[in-house]
Structures are given as structure tokens and as C-alpha cells.
Design an enzyme around this catalytic site. Structure first.
Site, PDB file in Angstrom:
ATOM      1  N   SER A  70       0.155  -0.199  -3.182  1.00 48.74           N
ATOM      2  CA  SER A  70       0.597  -1.605  -3.090  1.00 48.74           C
ATOM      3  C   SER A  70       1.044  -1.959  -1.579  1.00 48.74           C
ATOM      4  O   SER A  70       1.217  -3.008  -1.268  1.00 48.74           O
ATOM      5  CB  SER A  70       1.894  -1.677  -3.905  1.00 48.74           C
ATOM      6  OG  SER A  70       1.436  -1.929  -5.240  1.00 48.74           O
ATOM      7  N   GLY A  71       0.763  -0.956  -0.679  1.00 46.30           N
ATOM      8  CA  GLY A  71       0.996  -1.333   0.477  1.00 46.30           C
ATOM      9  C   GLY A  71      -0.269  -2.258   1.022  1.00 46.30           C
ATOM     10  O   GLY A  71      -0.148  -2.941   2.196  1.00 46.30           O
TER      11      GLY A  71
END
Length: 389
Positions: A70-71
Site C-alpha cells: 500500500s505504499g
């Protein structure tokens, strides 16, 4: 522990914390980079390229890249913000203005900014997609367009863990005629010279290390203690919870070591970067960087750190704070200061900018722990960074 790279004078505490991530916190292969006022002051890497490797495995090298999970969302969010900056996208327009099919299922009043701030009401799908469907570029947008909203868009928020991919990806395609990954490559990564991809070119597969789940050792006495995640772990363990359904909008979860997964464009989860590329990206959102111009105009930087949603998160259970596309500093996702904006990746990775401190930060790892938003390894690096004058 043999750590490569270097730090500017005064930043030795960050190097010490990075070493302890290997000796005390279970890292197997990782990198961290920090830009301050546009100048690179930390650039470190170490360990093994592959988390599941044994003795004799290849070392992590200077140009080794890693899956961000999710970065990725923080990099992806730059695309609609830049389109807004260029006058091509109105954040206050209904999504249906650009994507008419999205108006179904009680989503008529969903605004573009609601997609960015996890307020759109579609964090999960009634019928999860297979990995092949998630990656084909068509099934995901069709599914979220047809999905009924779980709440009136704009009235509440809940982390759109997987559906963020198709919401942003299709919006960008409707506005520009290009996929989000291609737009990012041509308009952001290329001009800034970033090793950061949303859709890895096949010829670069050899640069990406293998990831694996790890169980970190128990914290040493006196180690940094983070606020407990309350019931998020229990919620994820419950197959009927919205938490589990949001993360499980792709079922089964894709193999992150598969070249096909890495070549796909999933703006929520499959970005790949070096720590240097991630830190340089965030540095460029707040000012000039070495050898490149500024990415965000000052007004866009201010917008990125503006709170759009805050309070109990229907998916992550804890209280979260979101700007348009970015997590904001808070107990659930501690960054450098209240001025920070960025995005963690479940299991470890983290990138953020802090315009008041002039910081761009990037940390990537091949060792995915159980953390969702506040990984102890990234937090230890931030704590060390705060000691630097």
C-alpha cells in the site's frame, strides 16, 4: 551487520537504527533513504536480496527494488493531484462527470475527492475478483462501478485497501486516455529520474527481490513501544468483517513474487521502488530536488496535507486521518510530525514528506511483518531521524 551506502554528517543515528533493524527487529533485506531540503542525506541498504534466501543468497544491492504494497497509494495519488494542478480534474466534481457508469448503486453523489480520501463507500466487493481479473484492467473498474455503496459517499470513511486500484486507475484513464501507471512513468518517474514503477517493465524483473512473511523477534527491553492496534487484528481474522472483505477484494491474494503480478498496474498495492526512488518522489512533492524540479506546486503540497477524513475507520477499526490520497500523521500512522503526509505498506514499507522539516523519506523491505500502518522498523528510523538537528 554489513550495511552499504552512507549518511551525511550528523545522521549517524539513522544508520545505527537501520543496523538494529537487522539485529533486533527481524529485517532480512532492506533500504532507507532520506532527502532534506532537496539533498540526499541518508542512503543505506543491506541484508539479502531475497527474504526467503538461505546462506549464499545474493546480497541486497544499491539498485535493488522492492514491492511497496500500500505504499504504492502515495505515489498513485500524485497523478490525480497533478491532473487537478494542471486544471484537468476537478476534485469537487461528481465522479460520474468523468465516469458515468460509476453513478450506479447509490454513488451518484460521490465526488472525486471522496475516491482519494477513502470516503467513496466501496471498500469491498460483494464478489471478490480473482488475481487475473484484478490485473486485467477491466474487471476491477466494472466491479466497483456496479458495486452498491456501503454508506453515503462523503459521510464516513473506511480504508479502500484494494478497490483504490480500480477507482483511481479508471478515473485517470477516463480523464487522460492513459493508464495510471503509464501516466506516472511518463509524467513523474521519467522527469524526476525515479526508480519507482506502477507496472514493472519486464526487463527490470531481475532487480526486484523476493518477499516473504516474517515473524519479528519480541522487542528488547527498553525498545520503542507503539500504541496497540486495538481490535484490527481480530477484525482481519474474522472472515465476515468489513476489514477482511476489504483486504480480500482479491481472492486469493496474488503472489507478490510472480512477474505477472509485478508487471500489472494495481495502484493500491503493487508499486515497486528503491528506497531512494520513494524518498526522492516525496522530496519532489515539497520542493526542488537534486537534478530535478519540483513536482507539486505549493498549493498542491498544502492540499496533500489537508485533512479530508478523520475518526473511526470502518475497515482499519482504529482512528485514521486521510488527506486526498495520503495518510496523515496520527496515532494509527505515526510519521515525522503533524505536518507529514505519506503512506505505509502493510508489513513494512513507508514513504512520506514533511514540508515543514523539508523531509522526503523512503523505507522498503523484503520482510513482511504483521504490521498494518506502524511497522516498528520504520518507526525506529523515524525516531532516530527526529534526533538529528
Amino acid at each position: 551487520m554489513d550495511v552499504q551506502g552512507g549518511v551525511a554528517a550528523g545522521y549517524e543515528p539513522v544508520r545505527d537504527a537501520f543496523v538494529r533493524n537487522f539485529t533486533e527487529r527481524g529485517d532480512r533485506g532492506a533500504a532507507v533513504a532520506v532527502y532534506r531540503d532537496g539533498r540526499k542525506v541518508v542512503d543505506l541498504w543491506g541484508g539479502l536480496r531475497d527474504a526467503d534466501g538461505g546462506p549464499g543468497s545474493a546480497p541486497w544491492e544499491e539498485d535493488t527494488a522492492q514491492v511497496l504494497r500500500s505504499g504504492t497509494k502515495g505515489a498513485a495519488a500524485a497523478v490525480p493531484l497533478l491532473l487537478h494542478q494542471r486544471g484537468l480534474l476537478d476534485l469537487d466534481a461528481p465522479v460520474g462527470t468523468y465516469w458515468p457508469e460509476f453513478k450506479a448503486g447509490g454513488k451518484e453523489r460521490a465526488l472525486v475527492r471522496h475516491l482519494l480520501s477513502h470516503q467513496a463507500g466501496v471498500p469491498a466487493l460483494d464478489t471478490p475478483l480473482t488475481p487475473a481479473q484484478a490485473e486485467d484492467g477491466h474487471s476491477g473498474p466494472r466491479a466497483v462501478a456496479e458495486q452498491s455503496a456501503r454508506w453515503e459517499p462523503g459521510t464516513d470513511h473506511g480504508y479502500h485497501a484494494q478497490t483504490f486500484s480500480w477507482l483511481l486507475g479508471e478515473l485517470v484513464r477516463r480523464v487522460t486516455g492513459r493508464t495510471l501507471g503509464r501516466w506516472f512513468a511518463e509524467e513523474v518517474a521519467g522527469p524526476l529520474g525515479l526508480d519507482l514503477w506502477i507496472g514493472l517493465p519486464p526487463e527490470l524483473t531481475h532487480r526486484v527481490g523476493r518477499v516473504a512473511a516474517v515473524t519479528p523477534p519480541p522487542p528488547a527491553a527498553g525498545a520503542l513501544k507503539l500504541r496497540p492496534r486495538r481490535t484490527v487484528t481480530a477484525a482481519y481474522a474474522d472472515p465476515d468483517s468489513l476489514t477482511r472483505r476489504a483486504f480480500g477484494a482479491i481472492d486469493p491474494l496474488p503472489d507478490e513474487n510472480d512477474p505477472g503480478f509485478r508487471a500489472a498496474e494495481l495502484p493500491a498495492s503493487n508499486g515497486i521502488a528503491t528506497a531512494r526512488g520513494l524518498a526522492r518522489f516525496y522530496a519532489a512533492t515539497i520542493g526542488e530536488t537534486e537534478g530535478a524540479g519540483r513536482l507539486f506546486a505549493p498549493a498542491t503540497t498544502a492540499l496533500a496535507r489537508t485533512e479530508e477524513a478523520a475518526g473511526p475507520d470502518r475497515v482499519l477499526v482504529v482512528n485514521t486521518r486521510f488527506g486526498p490520497g495520503y495518510m496523515l500523521h496520527g496515532p494509527a500512522s505515526p510519521l515525522y510530525s503533524p505536518a507529514s503526509y505519506g503512506h505505509p505498506g502493510r508489513g513494512g514499507s513507508l514513504g512520506f514528506a514533511d514540508p515543514e522539516a523539508g523531509l522526503g523519506f523512503g523505507y522498503v523491505t523484503n520482510s513482511h511483518a504483521g504490521s498494518v500502518t506502524a511497522d516498528p522498523r520504520a518507526q525506529a528510523l523515524i525516531a532516530a531521524l527526529r534526533t538529528v538537528a
